[in-house]
Motif scaffolding. Structure first.
Motif, PDB file in Angstrom:
ATOM      1  N   LYS A  47       0.887  -1.564   0.220  1.00  0.00           N
ATOM      2  CA  LYS A  47       0.197   0.202  -0.123  1.00  0.00           C
ATOM      3  C   LYS A  47       1.063   1.448   0.169  1.00  0.00           C
ATOM      4  N   LYS A  50       2.182   1.695  -3.612  1.00  0.00           N
ATOM      5  CA  LYS A  50       1.281   2.197  -3.850  1.00  0.00           C
ATOM      6  C   LYS A  50       0.737   3.822  -4.066  1.00  0.00           C
ATOM      7  N   TRP A  51       0.674   4.236  -2.484  1.00  0.00           N
ATOM      8  CA  TRP A  51       1.210   6.117  -2.805  1.00  0.00           C
ATOM      9  C   TRP A  51       1.808   6.289  -2.641  1.00  0.00           C
TER      10      TRP A  51
END
Length: 102
Positions: A47, A50-51
């Motif tokens: 996550k 991706k951020w």
């Protein structure tokens, strides 16, 4: 403490906590210490990567440099606290695992 993060020597236990978490796809960042309490955050590596791409930020997993507001606002991880650095990191990882289990 600099930039809101605790800086100091890591115990063998703390090193193991970081290592084990990373093997499970979890990042940890110690945020602060205040009046005998420590604060850490933990989140999923996938996550955060991706951020980082979305925000055009390069993420250095050896020295994650997020502030608590970013972590909470963007849902990148969960906080944990404790009377030691180790217990704060363990608490954050445990809360993350509970969140992803349910």
């Amino acid at each position: 403490m600099a930039n809101g993060q605790y800086r100091g020597e890591a115990s063998e236990e703390l090193t193991k906590i970081y290592h084990d978490a990373f093997k499970e796809g979890i990042w940890i960042q110690e945020i602060a210490s205040d009046q005998g309490r420590y604060l850490a955050v933990a989140g999923k590596i996938e996550k955060l990567e991706k951020w980082g791409k979305q925000m055009k930020r390069k993420i250095n997993f050896k020295k994650i440099d997020l502030n608590l507001a970013e972590v909470i606002h963007f849902g990148l991880g969960v906080p944990g606290s404790g009377r030691t650095r180790e217990s704060a990191c363990k608490d954050a990882v445990a809360k993350l695992k509970i969140l992803h289990r349910g």
